[in-house]
Design a protein around this motif. Structure first.
Motif, PDB file in Angstrom:
ATOM      1  N   LYS A  30      36.363  41.917  24.596  1.00 45.53           N
ATOM      2  CA  LYS A  30      37.582  42.277  25.328  1.00 45.53           C
ATOM      3  C   LYS A  30      37.323  43.353  26.389  1.00 45.53           C
ATOM      4  N   PHE A  31      36.569  44.369  26.041  1.00 48.04           N
ATOM      5  CA  PHE A  31      36.406  45.516  26.934  1.00 48.04           C
ATOM      6  C   PHE A  31      35.032  45.589  27.586  1.00 48.04           C
ATOM      7  N   ARG A  33      33.270  43.963  29.729  1.00 46.73           N
ATOM      8  CA  ARG A  33      33.076  43.026  30.828  1.00 46.73           C
ATOM      9  C   ARG A  33      32.820  43.797  32.109  1.00 46.73           C
ATOM     10  N   SER A  34      32.133  43.166  33.020  1.00 46.64           N
ATOM     11  CA  SER A  34      31.843  43.816  34.299  1.00 46.64           C
ATOM     12  C   SER A  34      33.090  43.783  35.184  1.00 46.64           C
ATOM     13  N   LYS A  35      33.037  44.544  36.248  1.00 42.69           N
ATOM     14  CA  LYS A  35      34.169  44.620  37.169  1.00 42.69           C
ATOM     15  C   LYS A  35      34.464  43.263  37.801  1.00 42.69           C
ATOM     16  N   SER A  36      33.411  42.529  38.145  1.00 42.61           N
ATOM     17  CA  SER A  36      33.621  41.223  38.771  1.00 42.61           C
ATOM     18  C   SER A  36      34.223  40.222  37.783  1.00 42.61           C
ATOM     19  N   GLU A  37      33.836  40.302  36.518  1.00 44.30           N
ATOM     20  CA  GLU A  37      34.423  39.409  35.511  1.00 44.30           C
ATOM     21  C   GLU A  37      35.904  39.715  35.314  1.00 44.30           C
ATOM     22  N   LYS A  38      36.239  41.003  35.281  1.00 46.97           N
ATOM     23  CA  LYS A  38      37.648  41.385  35.153  1.00 46.97           C
ATOM     24  C   LYS A  38      38.460  40.901  36.344  1.00 46.97           C
ATOM     25  N   ALA A  39      37.911  41.066  37.559  1.00 49.85           N
ATOM     26  CA  ALA A  39      38.606  40.635  38.769  1.00 49.85           C
ATOM     27  C   ALA A  39      38.780  39.118  38.777  1.00 49.85           C
ATOM     28  N   ARG A  40      37.750  38.389  38.361  1.00 49.49           N
ATOM     29  CA  ARG A  40      37.832  36.929  38.307  1.00 49.49           C
ATOM     30  C   ARG A  40      38.915  36.482  37.323  1.00 49.49           C
ATOM     31  N   ASP A  41      38.950  37.093  36.145  1.00 47.44           N
ATOM     32  CA  ASP A  41      39.956  36.721  35.158  1.00 47.44           C
ATOM     33  C   ASP A  41      41.364  37.067  35.631  1.00 47.44           C
ATOM     34  N   GLU A  42      41.499  38.200  36.300  1.00 53.15           N
ATOM     35  CA  GLU A  42      42.817  38.591  36.824  1.00 53.15           C
ATOM     36  C   GLU A  42      43.266  37.627  37.918  1.00 53.15           C
TER      37      GLU A  42
END
Length: 60
Positions: A30-31, A33-42
């Motif tokens: 859940k926590f 993850r890289s910044k790009s993975e978070k941005a992609r999921d968002e």
């Protein structure tokens, strides 16, 4: 009654250890993850929400 002797405290500790490990794995997924993975999921969730809203019927 020939069975394997089990130390209840060791069994309890092993069970608790496995529960903590499972919780840690869930938190890492859940926590951790890289910044790009978070941005992609968002972006994916925003795109899906917009698509769903686009299919909404107007109530008159």
């Amino acid at each position: 009654m020939s069975g394997k002797l089990v130390s209840l405290s060791r069994a309890r500790k092993a069970r608790d250890r496995e529960a903590r490990r499972a919780e840690a794995d869930a938190n890492a997924a859940k926590f951790g993850r890289s910044k790009s993975e978070k941005a992609r999921d968002e972006a994916t969730s925003a795109r899906e929400a917009a698509r769903l809203d686009g299919h909404r019927r107007d109530e008159e």
